[in-house]
Design a protein around this motif. Structure first.
Motif, short mmCIF file in Angstrom:
data_model
loop_
_atom_site.label_atom_id
_atom_site.label_comp_id
_atom_site.label_asym_id
_atom_site.label_seq_id
_atom_site.Cartn_x
_atom_site.Cartn_y
_atom_site.Cartn_z
N SER A 42 -33.04 -65.67 21.92
CA SER A 42 -32.64 -67.05 21.60
C SER A 42 -33.61 -67.74 20.66
CB SER A 42 -32.52 -67.88 22.89
OG SER A 42 -31.53 -67.38 23.75
N GLY A 43 -34.93 -67.53 20.87
CA GLY A 43 -35.92 -68.20 20.03
C GLY A 43 -35.87 -67.76 18.59
N LEU A 44 -35.79 -66.45 18.36
CA LEU A 44 -35.65 -65.94 17.00
C LEU A 44 -34.36 -66.43 16.37
CD1 LEU A 44 -36.80 -62.20 17.18
CD2 LEU A 44 -37.65 -63.90 15.57
N ASP A 45 -33.28 -66.37 17.14
CA ASP A 45 -31.98 -66.74 16.59
C ASP A 45 -31.89 -68.23 16.28
OD1 ASP A 45 -31.39 -64.08 16.97
OD2 ASP A 45 -30.18 -64.39 18.76
N ALA A 46 -32.57 -69.06 17.08
CA ALA A 46 -32.55 -70.51 16.82
C ALA A 46 -33.34 -70.85 15.56
CB ALA A 46 -33.11 -71.26 18.02
N VAL A 47 -34.50 -70.19 15.36
CA VAL A 47 -35.26 -70.42 14.12
C VAL A 47 -34.42 -69.97 12.93
CG1 VAL A 47 -37.32 -69.77 12.82
CG2 VAL A 47 -37.49 -70.25 15.27
N ALA A 48 -33.71 -68.86 13.08
CA ALA A 48 -32.84 -68.39 11.99
C ALA A 48 -31.74 -69.40 11.71
CB ALA A 48 -32.24 -67.03 12.34
N ARG A 49 -31.19 -69.98 12.76
CA ARG A 49 -30.14 -70.99 12.55
C ARG A 49 -30.71 -72.20 11.80
NH1 ARG A 49 -26.64 -71.99 10.37
NH2 ARG A 49 -25.30 -73.79 10.71
N GLY A 50 -31.91 -72.62 12.15
CA GLY A 50 -32.53 -73.72 11.42
C GLY A 50 -32.75 -73.38 9.97
N ALA A 51 -33.20 -72.13 9.70
CA ALA A 51 -33.40 -71.70 8.31
C ALA A 51 -32.09 -71.69 7.55
CB ALA A 51 -34.04 -70.31 8.29
N GLN A 52 -31.01 -71.31 8.22
CA GLN A 52 -29.69 -71.32 7.56
C GLN A 52 -29.26 -72.73 7.19
OE1 GLN A 52 -27.44 -69.27 10.55
NE2 GLN A 52 -27.86 -67.24 9.71
N MET A 53 -29.64 -73.72 7.99
CA MET A 53 -29.33 -75.10 7.63
C MET A 53 -30.00 -75.46 6.30
SD MET A 53 -29.79 -77.19 11.20
CE MET A 53 -29.23 -76.55 12.77
N ILE A 54 -31.25 -75.01 6.15
CA ILE A 54 -31.99 -75.33 4.92
C ILE A 54 -31.41 -74.56 3.74
CG2 ILE A 54 -34.24 -75.25 3.79
CD1 ILE A 54 -34.07 -77.29 6.11
N THR A 55 -31.27 -73.24 3.88
CA THR A 55 -30.80 -72.44 2.74
C THR A 55 -29.36 -72.74 2.38
OG1 THR A 55 -30.18 -70.60 4.21
CG2 THR A 55 -32.40 -70.57 3.27
N GLY A 56 -28.57 -73.15 3.37
CA GLY A 56 -27.17 -73.49 3.10
C GLY A 56 -26.97 -74.90 2.59
#
Length: 419
Positions: free
Chosen positions: A171-185
């Motif tokens: 969950s922790g890795l995946d949540a950071v990835a989701r946050g990064a996707q908000m930025i890159t997207g």
């Protein structure tokens, strides 16, 4: 324009240290934070040890009302988010609220409050039908894990995308990835992302006792968490949170922000195999690593340090070792690998974000944290696991991986950001 997500703020609540600097000091010293459980009486359990956070919500700045309203996991998340925002130097009030997003991970939500409420409503199990009249008015919030993300969003003033990621121990890795996707997207200019779990309760201990996943080394708690060691006998539960502030790289540079790392690549896979079991060949984790490398436009030789899942179970450590060899080839034998769970335990959904925080700090400080308690080599785990002592080590890119019940496998690459 290609958008790149960078880490500009870090906040941590963890065993061995409350706050980013205390947490890093624990890792750099190779100090273990595992002990006999004090949060409840563990006498009836097979495994009676855990890595507890010495957390005082009042000292951490929470009000009486916040403490009454929030489960311990939510408290960890909010305190970590506040530290991360302060560390970033951002004034979130200067950013349009709808351009601030939140992604928080948690595997078991508000476990401690739910168990306590069941104890009260059932009169310690005496009543088969629960008496709702004794329930806290905040009980519904405890039953809905997304409440944790809402608390963080409220605290940082986020009115953009807000999500709760629950993918077990990744969950922790995946949540950071989701946050990064908000930025890159382009859907957010600031993302507050991380994870939290406070699972240290009788029901959690009972669940892991039943499958004999946790270490029964109750006589020597300090040395019970032994990833990759031939004498390992299970993982040690933990608790905690880490939250990162993520921004678009060019915007961060314009405001002169300190950049800990770029989120260079991420991928996740499922093994579609078993709820708790892992195949020994590590194929699914290796595939996640391979895809993450491709997305980062990196080769195996670019990886300078691996932060392993390293839970300390025999099947996990064999599985990971095989995955690193499969994904990185000869490079796997030439790159330091370590598990911080040897020091701070396994905080379920939170640990992935805690490990990303450790990776970002390792990149900044050019130090590879150790695998504590690694004394006896396991012939099946034959890589360089940085035994017992932190190592000064030049690194430009690090790999962090996670493996979770349900077959989840995640891999994230962080690299230093060129000015």
């Amino acid at each position: 324009m290609t958008r790149t997500a960078v880490v500009t703020g870090i906040g941590v609540v963890a065993p061995g240290g409350i706050g980013r600097e205390a947490f890093w000091e624990c890792l750099a010293e190779g100090r273990t934070a595992t002990r006999t459980i004090t949060l409840f009486d563990p006498a009836e359990f097979r495994s009676r040890i855990a890595a507890e956070a010495d957390f005082d919500p009042h000292a951490a700045g929470l009000t009486h009302q916040e403490i009454r309203r929030m489960d311990r996991a939510s408290q960890f998340a909010v305190v970590s988010a506040r530290e991360a925002v302060a560390d970033s130097g951002l004034d979130t009030g200067e950013t349009a609220a709808e351009r601030i997003g939140v992604a928080i991970g948690s595997a078991v939500g508000c476990t401690m409050s739910l168990e306590e409420e069941y104890r009260v409503l059932s009169d310690s199990g005496r009543l088969r039908l629960l008496d709702h009249a004794y329930g806290t008015p905040h009980l519904y919030g405890h039953m809905v894990p997304s409440t944790i993300a809402v608390e963080v969003a409220r605290d940082v003033g986020a009115e953009g995308e807000v999500s709760l990621v629950s993918t077990g121990c990744t969950s922790g890795l995946d949540a950071v990835a989701r946050g990064a996707q908000m930025i890159t997207g382009g859907t957010a200019d600031i993302a507050v992302a991380g994870a939290t779990d406070a699972p240290l309760s009788p029901i959690t201990s009972a669940c892991f006792d039943a499958i004999k996943a946790t270490s029964p080394n109750n006589g020597d708690p300090e040395h019970a968490s032994r990833p990759f060691d031939a004498d390992r006998d299970g993982f040690v539960l933990g608790e905690g949170a880490a939250v990162l502030v993520l921004e678009e790289r060019e915007a961060a540079l314009r405001r002169g922000a300190r950049i800990y790392a770029e989120i260079a690549g991420f991928a996740n896979r499922s093994n579609a195999f078993h709820m708790t079991g892992l195949k020994p060949d590590g194929r699914e984790m290796a595939e996640a690593i391979r895809v993450a490398l491709g997305r980062a436009r990196m080769a195996p030789d670019d990886v300078d340090y691996i932060n392993a899942h390293g839970s300390g179970t025999k099947q996990n450590d064999r599985h990971e070792t095989a995955a690193f060899k499969r994904a990185l080839g000869d490079r796997a034998y030439r790159v330091p690998v370590s598990s911080i769970k040897s020091m701070v335990g396994h905080s379920l959904g939170a640990i992935g974000s805690i490990e990303v925080a450790a990776c970002a700090l390792a990149l900044e400080r050019q130090v590879a944290p150790p695998t504590a308690n690694l004394y006896t080599a396991d012939p099946e785990c034959d890589l360089d696991y940085v035994p017992r002592t932190a190592r000064e080590h030049g690194m430009d890119a690090v790999l962090s991986v996670g493996s979770g019940f349900g077959g989840f496998q995640s891999a994230m690459l962080l690299r230093r950001s060129a000015a």
